[in-house]
Design a protein around this motif. Structure first.
Motif, mmCIF file in Angstrom:
data_model
loop_
_atom_site.group_PDB
_atom_site.id
_atom_site.type_symbol
_atom_site.label_atom_id
_atom_site.label_comp_id
_atom_site.label_asym_id
_atom_site.label_seq_id
_atom_site.Cartn_x
_atom_site.Cartn_y
_atom_site.Cartn_z
ATOM 1 N N PRO A 1 0.843 -1.207 0.000
ATOM 2 C CA PRO A 1 0.000 0.000 0.000
ATOM 3 C C PRO A 1 0.872 1.248 0.000
ATOM 4 C CG PRO A 1 0.077 -0.983 2.189
ATOM 5 C CD PRO A 1 0.770 -1.943 1.269
ATOM 6 N N ALA A 2 0.364 2.315 -0.581
ATOM 7 C CA ALA A 2 1.106 3.580 -0.647
ATOM 8 C C ALA A 2 0.196 4.704 -0.169
ATOM 9 C CB ALA A 2 1.595 3.841 -2.068
ATOM 10 N N TYR A 3 0.491 5.239 1.015
ATOM 11 C CA TYR A 3 -0.322 6.313 1.600
ATOM 12 C C TYR A 3 0.343 7.680 1.460
ATOM 13 C CZ TYR A 3 -2.481 2.286 3.934
ATOM 14 O OH TYR A 3 -3.101 1.076 4.200
ATOM 15 N N GLY A 4 1.499 7.728 0.816
ATOM 16 C CA GLY A 4 2.288 8.954 0.787
ATOM 17 C C GLY A 4 1.557 10.146 0.197
ATOM 18 N N VAL A 5 1.891 11.315 0.724
ATOM 19 C CA VAL A 5 1.250 12.579 0.335
ATOM 20 C C VAL A 5 2.109 13.299 -0.705
ATOM 21 C CG1 VAL A 5 0.570 14.858 1.161
ATOM 22 C CG2 VAL A 5 0.091 12.826 2.553
ATOM 23 N N ILE B 1 -1.209 13.735 16.783
ATOM 24 C CA ILE B 1 -1.013 14.879 15.881
ATOM 25 C C ILE B 1 0.383 14.812 15.259
ATOM 26 C CG2 ILE B 1 -0.805 17.396 15.765
ATOM 27 C CD1 ILE B 1 -3.017 17.539 17.905
ATOM 28 N N SER B 2 1.361 14.351 16.037
ATOM 29 C CA SER B 2 2.699 14.163 15.487
ATOM 30 C C SER B 2 2.675 13.149 14.345
ATOM 31 C CB SER B 2 3.667 13.683 16.583
ATOM 32 O OG SER B 2 4.937 13.377 16.039
ATOM 33 N N TRP B 3 1.930 12.060 14.501
ATOM 34 C CA TRP B 3 1.804 11.073 13.412
ATOM 35 C C TRP B 3 1.122 11.692 12.197
ATOM 36 C CZ3 TRP B 3 4.913 7.345 13.205
ATOM 37 C CH2 TRP B 3 5.290 6.605 14.323
ATOM 38 N N LEU B 4 0.135 12.550 12.452
ATOM 39 C CA LEU B 4 -0.516 13.253 11.342
ATOM 40 C C LEU B 4 0.507 14.074 10.561
ATOM 41 C CD1 LEU B 4 -2.937 14.474 9.773
ATOM 42 C CD2 LEU B 4 -3.204 16.109 11.673
ATOM 43 N N MET B 5 1.372 14.777 11.295
ATOM 44 C CA MET B 5 2.391 15.586 10.636
ATOM 45 C C MET B 5 3.422 14.711 9.917
ATOM 46 S SD MET B 5 1.473 18.649 11.070
ATOM 47 C CE MET B 5 -0.023 19.186 11.900
ATOM 48 N N GLN B 6 3.751 13.569 10.508
ATOM 49 C CA GLN B 6 4.698 12.663 9.847
ATOM 50 C C GLN B 6 4.135 12.147 8.526
ATOM 51 O OE1 GLN B 6 6.811 9.785 12.486
ATOM 52 N NE2 GLN B 6 5.778 10.876 14.160
ATOM 53 N N TRP B 7 2.836 11.920 8.499
ATOM 54 C CA TRP B 7 2.195 11.504 7.245
ATOM 55 C C TRP B 7 2.229 12.646 6.229
ATOM 56 C CZ3 TRP B 7 -3.158 13.004 5.869
ATOM 57 C CH2 TRP B 7 -3.569 12.451 4.655
ATOM 58 N N LEU B 8 1.858 13.847 6.665
ATOM 59 C CA LEU B 8 1.807 14.982 5.747
ATOM 60 C C LEU B 8 3.177 15.340 5.199
ATOM 61 C CD1 LEU B 8 -0.741 17.332 7.574
ATOM 62 C CD2 LEU B 8 -1.113 16.099 5.423
ATOM 63 N N TRP B 9 4.218 15.171 6.021
ATOM 64 C CA TRP B 9 5.560 15.603 5.615
ATOM 65 C C TRP B 9 6.484 14.431 5.314
ATOM 66 C CZ3 TRP B 9 4.111 20.044 4.439
ATOM 67 C CH2 TRP B 9 3.204 20.754 5.242
ATOM 68 N N SER B 10 5.911 13.248 5.141
ATOM 69 C CA SER B 10 6.667 12.065 4.686
ATOM 70 C C SER B 10 7.909 11.819 5.529
ATOM 71 C CB SER B 10 7.065 12.239 3.216
ATOM 72 O OG SER B 10 5.931 12.471 2.411
ATOM 73 N N SER B 11 7.734 11.783 6.836
ATOM 74 C CA SER B 11 8.890 11.646 7.723
ATOM 75 C C SER B 11 8.714 10.549 8.767
ATOM 76 C CB SER B 11 9.160 12.986 8.423
ATOM 77 O OG SER B 11 8.049 13.382 9.212
ATOM 78 N N SER B 12 7.863 9.564 8.508
ATOM 79 C CA SER B 12 7.610 8.512 9.495
ATOM 80 C C SER B 12 8.691 7.438 9.505
ATOM 81 C CB SER B 12 6.247 7.859 9.228
ATOM 82 O OG SER B 12 6.322 7.007 8.092
#
Length: 275
Positions: A110-114, A174-185
């Motif tokens: 799966p690819a969830y990247g933004v 919220i940190s996980w939300l930001m990691q998803w938005l900024w591709s940094s997980s």
């Protein structure tokens, strides 16, 4: 009965009486690809060879699914039935598989990247538009010509680092939300878009790589669960959204003064949230 028919009858009786031949016959029946897994087996309703490829993969990686599929084919199952049987079996093992057409290319991930400069992202995820507006990002007025400054990524990842160890789980989400938005997980399924993940060599169905893929997907599912929780919480708390915007402005001002996001020194302020 003429002599030729008698000869066939005697040979058949002799073969049936031979335990080794009976065993070989059973193997061929139960495992039609026993001699050469790459050799095509005449599977009904499989004009493009998709089921044949799927049988080759499952024979090595999932022998129980393979045996079920062979039995179903012997009983006259349709292409759709076999497709569903194999896909459901592999999905139960942790790899979501919607249809068989991709099985021959390796493990589908799966690819969830933004991709923030993709206008389709804002169409499919309108709920993130108010959050991205805090960073100064908007698909208006021209969603087809968007440029995302480096400072925006620096701000997002600074917030990630500030909240990822926060004692309140809601802030960590919220940190996980930001990691998803900024591709940094650090998880490839979370950080890479479909186009990006297609540029990499797919993982094979070998045991080690399959287990690695399952681990990535399980972690990605957990992250996306937190992402959705963080998105809902932030979206439903206007005061928190205001605090986010203020912290982003602090980061932008600090970047103007310090100029180096890697060594950015700033203290962010977050309100206490009632339980």
């Amino acid at each position: 009965m003429n002599s030729l028919i008698k000869t066939y009858t005697l040979l058949a009786a002799g073969l049936r009486a031979d335990p080794q031949f009976c065993l070989a016959s059973a193997v061929v029946w139960l495992d039609p690809m026993w001699q050469d897994a790459d050799e095509d087996w005449d599977v009904p309703h499989d004009e493009d060879g998709t089921i044949g490829i799927a049988l080759t993969v499952t024979r090595k990686a999932f022998p129980d699914i393979y045996s079920q599929a062979v039995e179903a084919i012997r009983q006259g199952a349709s292409y759709t039935d076999i497709d569903r049987l194999i896909c459901d079996g592999i999905t139960e093992r942790g790899i979501p598989l919607e249809n068989l057409e991709w099985i021959g290319f390796g493990v589908p991930m799966p690819a969830y990247g933004v991709e923030l400069n993709d206008p389709d992202f804002y169409t499919t995820h309108p709920e993130v538009i108010p959050i991205l507006a805090c960073f100064g990002i908007s698909p208006e007025p021209n969603p087809y010509h968007m440029t995302i400054p480096d400072s925006v990524y620096t701000a997002g990842r600074t917030i990630v680092a500030d909240l990822e160890k926060h004692p309140d789980e809601r802030y960590r989400q919220i940190s996980w939300l930001m990691q998803w938005l900024w591709s940094s997980s650090g998880n490839s399924s979370i950080d890479l878009s479909y186009d990006e993940i297609c540029e990499f060599q797919p993982l094979s169905w070998e045991k080690d790589e399959f287990e690695f893929a399952v681990a990535i997907i399980e972690e990605a599912n957990g992250i996306m669960s937190d992402v959705l929780e963080g998105l809902e919480f932030l979206s439903n708390n206007p005061d928190l959204l205001t605090s986010l915007q203020r912290n982003i402005q602090r980061i932008y001002k600090a970047l103007e003064k310090q100029g180096d996001g890697e060594k950015l020194k700033i203290r962010l302020k977050w309100p206490a949230i009632p339980q």
